[in-house]
Design an enzyme around this catalytic site. Structure first.
Site, short mmCIF file in Angstrom:
data_model
loop_
_atom_site.label_atom_id
_atom_site.label_comp_id
_atom_site.label_asym_id
_atom_site.label_seq_id
_atom_site.Cartn_x
_atom_site.Cartn_y
_atom_site.Cartn_z
N TYR A 175 48.63 46.11 16.88
CA TYR A 175 48.56 47.02 15.96
C TYR A 175 48.57 46.02 14.03
CZ TYR A 175 49.79 50.32 12.38
OH TYR A 175 50.14 51.58 11.24
N LYS A 179 45.80 45.42 11.00
CA LYS A 179 46.14 46.00 9.85
C LYS A 179 46.02 44.94 9.04
CE LYS A 179 46.58 50.54 9.75
NZ LYS A 179 45.88 51.20 8.68
N THR A 212 54.85 60.40 9.87
CA THR A 212 53.44 60.70 10.03
C THR A 212 53.70 60.92 11.91
OG1 THR A 212 52.49 58.48 10.21
CG2 THR A 212 52.07 59.99 8.16
#
Length: 304
Positions: A175, A179, A212
């Site tokens: 991840y 990013k 989120t």
């Protein structure tokens, strides 16, 4: 710098925006842009979630100019098809927000094209999407591209020998790499726009630590990260607050091409938006050029 809120969002009338992702930050971006008068296409892979997002936005703003389009960023064919439909419908795109992401699948997953899922969705799909939409962006008067990075990029490293995590897969490392790649892409896109006269402002943003569904959707509701998101919710700022750096980058006259923006308090985890620190590894132009060339090769998409 002065505190920036949604009240400072400039009028968006006459602007056409594409936002990837139908929930979380993308949903908040779409609400804000439509309420400011913009026309917004929210793009995602789930038509039910897309319809729900459009309905929710219209309940808040009955006159909102909002629609949903199918886009699976993990499928290069879907990305190309979306761009082709968009070129048939629109004469320009003023704003592209590369927002959608997946985070930390506990086991290695691959896209239909055979790429590690986080690399494919978070970075490569957006790289290809931006390339395909470049002609429409160049027709706009002051086009902007905002690409979402993360505080996780600080720990990221572009491992060209294990780009698809085929040798070893560690969820958070994959991840963080995706990013970091997004941030490198945003900075390199600005350099190439300047060199080639594309007229784009390419910016990056990150949401700090926000509430989120990214963590529970990726790691799983009962993973340590999912449990933390559910029961330690007070450590995460609301999604609407987390969306502010993106909206600042997308609209503020104080945000400039090549800039990186995020929350400005508690190590950039929360607070009002402002300039964010760019990790040293994101500034390496040799890595940026190599990643760009590799991304063109893998995606088959070229910027022209």
């Amino acid at each position: 710098m002065p505190r920036w809120t949604l009240n400072d969002l400039p009028a968006q009338s006459g602007r056409i925006a594409i936002v990837t992702g139908t929930g979380g930050l993308g949903f908040e971006d779409a609400i804000a842009l439509t309420q400011a008068g913009g026309e917004v296409i929210i793009a995602g892979r789930n038509p039910d979630k897309g319809a729900q997002a459009v309905t929710a936005i219209r309940q808040k703003s009955p006159d909102a100019r909002i629609r949903f389009e199918i886009l699976d960023l993990a499928s290069l064919a879907s990305v190309a098809a979306f761009a082709e439909r968009t070129a048939g419908d629109l004469d320009r795109v003023d704003l592209l927000i590369n927002n959608a992401a997946v985070m930390n699948p506990p086991t290695r997953k691959v896209s239909g094209d055979g790429f590690e899922l986080q690399f494919a969705t978070n970075f490569l799909g957006h790289f290809a999407l931006t390339a395909h939409l470049l002609p429409l962006l160049r027709r706009a008067r002051e086009p902007r591209v905002v690409t979402l990075s993360s505080v996780a990029a600080r720990a990221g490293r572009i491992d060209f020998d294990n780009l698809q995590a085929e040798r070893t897969y560690r969820p958070m490392a994959a991840y963080s790499q995706s990013k970091l790649a997004c941030l490198i892409f945003a900075l390199e896109l600005q350099r190439r726009s300047d060199a080639n006269g594309w007229g784009l402002a390419s910016l990056a943003a990150h949401p700090g630590i926000s509430r989120t569904d990214l963590l529970p959707n990726g790691s799983g509701r009962w993973s340590p990260a999912g449990i933390a998101r559910t029961y330690l919710w007070f450590l995460f700022q609301p999604a609407a607050q987390g969306a502010l750096p993106t909206l600042y980058a997308a609209s503020s006259p104080l945000a400039s091409g090549g800039g990186y923006y995020g929350p400005t308090r508690l190590g950039e985890t929360r607070g009002t938006p402002g300039p964010a620190a760019i990790p040293a590894q994101a500034r390496d132009e040799a890595v940026a050029a190599r990643l760009w060339a590799e991304s063109e090769r893998l995606s088959g998409a070229a910027f022209r």
